[in-house]
Design an enzyme around this catalytic site. Structure first.
Site, mmCIF file in Angstrom:
data_model
loop_
_atom_site.group_PDB
_atom_site.id
_atom_site.type_symbol
_atom_site.label_atom_id
_atom_site.label_comp_id
_atom_site.label_asym_id
_atom_site.label_seq_id
_atom_site.Cartn_x
_atom_site.Cartn_y
_atom_site.Cartn_z
ATOM 1 C CD GLU A 147 -2.868 1.064 2.455
ATOM 2 O OE1 GLU A 147 -2.948 0.003 3.104
ATOM 3 O OE2 GLU A 147 -3.507 2.090 2.752
ATOM 4 C CE LYS A 181 -6.155 -1.235 5.646
ATOM 5 N NZ LYS A 181 -5.243 -0.430 4.795
ATOM 6 C CG ASP A 184 0.814 -16.549 10.908
ATOM 7 O OD1 ASP A 184 0.001 -15.734 10.428
ATOM 8 O OD2 ASP A 184 0.554 -17.758 11.036
ATOM 9 C CG HIS A 204 -3.827 7.766 0.458
ATOM 10 N ND1 HIS A 204 -3.030 7.090 1.350
ATOM 11 C CD2 HIS A 204 -4.361 6.839 -0.356
ATOM 12 C CE1 HIS A 204 -3.091 5.799 1.078
ATOM 13 N NE2 HIS A 204 -3.888 5.613 0.050
#
Lengths: 447, 447
Positions: free
Chosen positions: A101, A291, A307, A404
């Site tokens: 991202e 998030k 993981d 962004h």
């Protein structure tokens, strides 16, 4: 020695005949790819070439890599980046981050530098206990099992001695074992909870081995007259690790904050605290807020061969521990101090698993100076906090979209802009709202 | 044209002097790597060579790839595998999976074949609505804002027309807008909720652009006498997508289950349902249970260029929606039917983002026959369900550890076993409990 592709069974699903392939896993990598190309009209022969182009140039590395997972046809690439200038507990780190991202690494690096000039990140690890469980049914009065368990606890634990040898040498091992009843099952279900310290290993294999051994021992030594009442359902470690916790914190005087992106330190800190409050109150916002934290956390987890599914499950369930899903970070202004902190359950390892086997994970751990598991927990939580700081900072000042979209050229790439068009577009949108259609319109008028 | 590395500021942290680097992002990739090697005594010059060995062989691909994220020094590799034999809604798929954990692809493929012979996966998509919010404070009676908002709603929405053009052409766009008050904030915080359909795009940029435009419009058209009462905190899409849902289900007659790994269909289905019940009752188990579902989900999400942090956040918070974190899947036996199903909020895209830009994500979408977003939701949920089926099946029969450790050779790799030692070890541990120390002991006695 080419194996024949054997189409195994043909099944009918309504009108459609479906052909199953058997023995796919036993084909060579080349044969696997060939079969795929034969199946998918859209994959041309370049596909094979493309996949070969993704491999390690070292044969040995590639062969080892191919054993990590099954049915591999190539290596999937994710950008491997670096966020320098992290000052954590007085030590300086350039942190490896693996993430596809845009803006994440840039935001982490920006926040890292901002806080390095204001004392850096301070961390604490209250506890590193992990847990595993055996779940079972018991077809008689439970007191029968309880008294067996109390009497034989020592013997049950002793049956795991050989599995514990290495872990105990390193200072870890079993911390406790207890018997519990699951609440509100129609027919009672019981569990044995094992608590362990797995030192620098993530420890999944170790915990599962212990649990399966304990289950076997119980089946073996339960007296014949009550043996058949014991019906084990399963034995497995828990990825819920609320006692394997790390806290990371940044703080400074309001005056040290300075003006941030056009807001005074007072306005910035007020709005910042409000933004975190929203993520405490509104689960819809908390999910996105957390998030953002995980953008940073997962990038380090991936880079170090850990993981990320385990870490995601642990952190998000922790966010819901009080009955309402909420923000994992906290912000406050007290007196003239601004403080921003996060508390995360991060069961990370720096030995075992892929940490040393994946050549790039090994490199990541070298970049971090061979951290032990605790140090990696501290680094990872700090990157999560940095990420969260960067996201909130953007949101309450320029807006996430303006910041962004500026950053990432994906949209220009997608629209097929060339280098000079890219530069023109970036300059033009400097002070405008970027959207797909606006960029598209801009590029069209250039042609 | 080499740039000089400029060590920007020196800060003191207690006794420690910390040197910050400025302008790292502006260095070339080679210079970035060189700086790292200079910093980390453990990274030797091979590191540079190793990183070059991770790149795409095509220059053009690599340059495009380097723009995805910032400060990239190489490509991080994750195994790219295939699980064939997925029968989903009567269509057959070989599913691309990107995952570093052993056993996951094997388990998915095994479950896929098992269920292909029993009718396959059936899916449904009740709704695909996504949401975004503007959060704000209002320093006067709120009725003032409410009446403004009611009167101007049409005009506010109309201000987004240019942003909506493309999405509406494709059948999507804004579905609704409403005004709400956050519960239990000390000082009231309000939100405007926007509901949208983003068609085949994940839609983050689109939603954020809409929200920022709406916020600008409100600031612009609020009457002067009440304009200063409006204090926006932030505007952002929500990764919580409880109305962007997909269900996947497998079912068959008990007699069709047959005997599974030594258990009769009756015992298998009983134990299976119990195992899922445990994950409903006990959050400690639910976390690990759902982690298993996400092993499958994330592997497809990564392979198709979607954002796994968004999907993780959405799914785990959904698991906590009723106040206690619990299993995302359900199992039952009704009459002589066994049914196993999952419901997941998966906001996936098949256009935009990296889906077409990442060469391997593009290949994944080709392998799946260019699915639209709904079909990708169905595939992904089915892989999650297959994964969960495989994990529970192992847990209630052979045990996860025995099955798992057998599968992966990592432990042998780590212990430096050669090919023949590997084969001997695999044969020896066929019917034994595998643990690190047991394998170590076995290998030692071979020497």
């Amino acid at each position: 020695m080419a194996k024949r592709l054997s189409i195994g069974r043909t099944v009918f699903e309504g009108e459609i005949r479906v052909e199953l392939i058997t023995g796919y896993s036993k084909l060579s990598k080349n044969e696997k790819i060939k079969w795929l190309v034969d199946q998918c009209p859209d994959l041309n022969e370049n596909f094979h070439q493309d996949l070969l182009g993704t491999e390690f140039s070292s044969r040995e590395k590639q062969e080892r890599f191919d054993q990590f997972s099954e049915n591999t046809i190539g290596n999937f690439h994710i950008p491997f980046g670096v966020a320098p200038n992290f000052l954590i507990d007085g030590q300086s780190f350039a942190v490896p981050m693996v993430i596809e991202e845009s803006s994440v690494v840039a935001a982490a690096a920006k926040s890292a530098k901002f806080w390095s000039l204001r004392g850096g990140f301070k961390t604490a690890i209250p506890s590193v206990t992990k847990r595993g469980h055996i779940y079972f049914e018991w077809d008689k009065e439970f007191s029968l099992f309880e008294s067996f368990f109390e009497k034989q606890k020592e013997r049950i634990l002793n049956s795991t001695l050989d599995l514990n040898r290495n872990m105990e040498k390193r200072g870890g091992g079993i911390l406790g074992i207890k018997l519990e009843t699951l609440k509100s099952a129609k027919e009672p279900i019981y569990r044995i909870e094992l608590s362990v310290n797995t030192c620098d290993a993530m420890g999944a294999n170790y915990i599962n081995s212990l649990l399966e051994r304990i289950n076997e021992t119980i089946e073996e030594i339960l007296p014949a007259e009550i043996n058949s009442f014991y019906q084990p359902i399963m034995a497995i470690l828990s990825n819920s690790t609320p006692e394997c916790l790390v806290e990371s914190k940044v703080s400074c005087k309001l005056s040290e904050l300075g003006s941030v992106d056009g807001l005074t330190s007072h306005d910035f800190s007020h709005k910042f605290v409000k933004a975190v409050e929203v993520a405490k109150l509104d689960p819809s916002r908390a999910v996105t807020h957390n998030k953002g934290i995980m953008n940073g956390v997962d990038a380090v987890v991936l880079a170090t061969g850990n993981d990320f599914r385990a870490i995601e499950a642990s952190c998000h369930s922790y966010a819901a521990r009080d009955g309402q899903y909420q923000s994992l970070s906290n912000a406050k202004v007290e007196g003239d101090y601004f403080e921003f902190s996060v508390r995360l359950p991060l069961a990370l390892g720096t030995v075992g698993g892929l940490t040393k086997l994946h050549p790039l994970a090994e490199a990541s751990l070298k970049m971090l100076g061979h951290p032990d598991a605790r140090t990696l927990m501290s680094i990872t939580a700090s990157v999560g906090l940095a990420q969260n700081f960067g996201a909130i900072r953007s949101l309450i000042t320029t807006g996430i979209q303006r910041g962004h979209m500026k950053m990432h050229l994906n949209i220009l790439n997608q629209l097929g802009a060339n280098k000079s068009q890219e530069e023109l577009a970036i300059r033009y949108f400097e002070d405008k709202v970027v959207s797909f259609s606006a960029v598209q319109a801009f590029l069209q008028q250039l042609n």
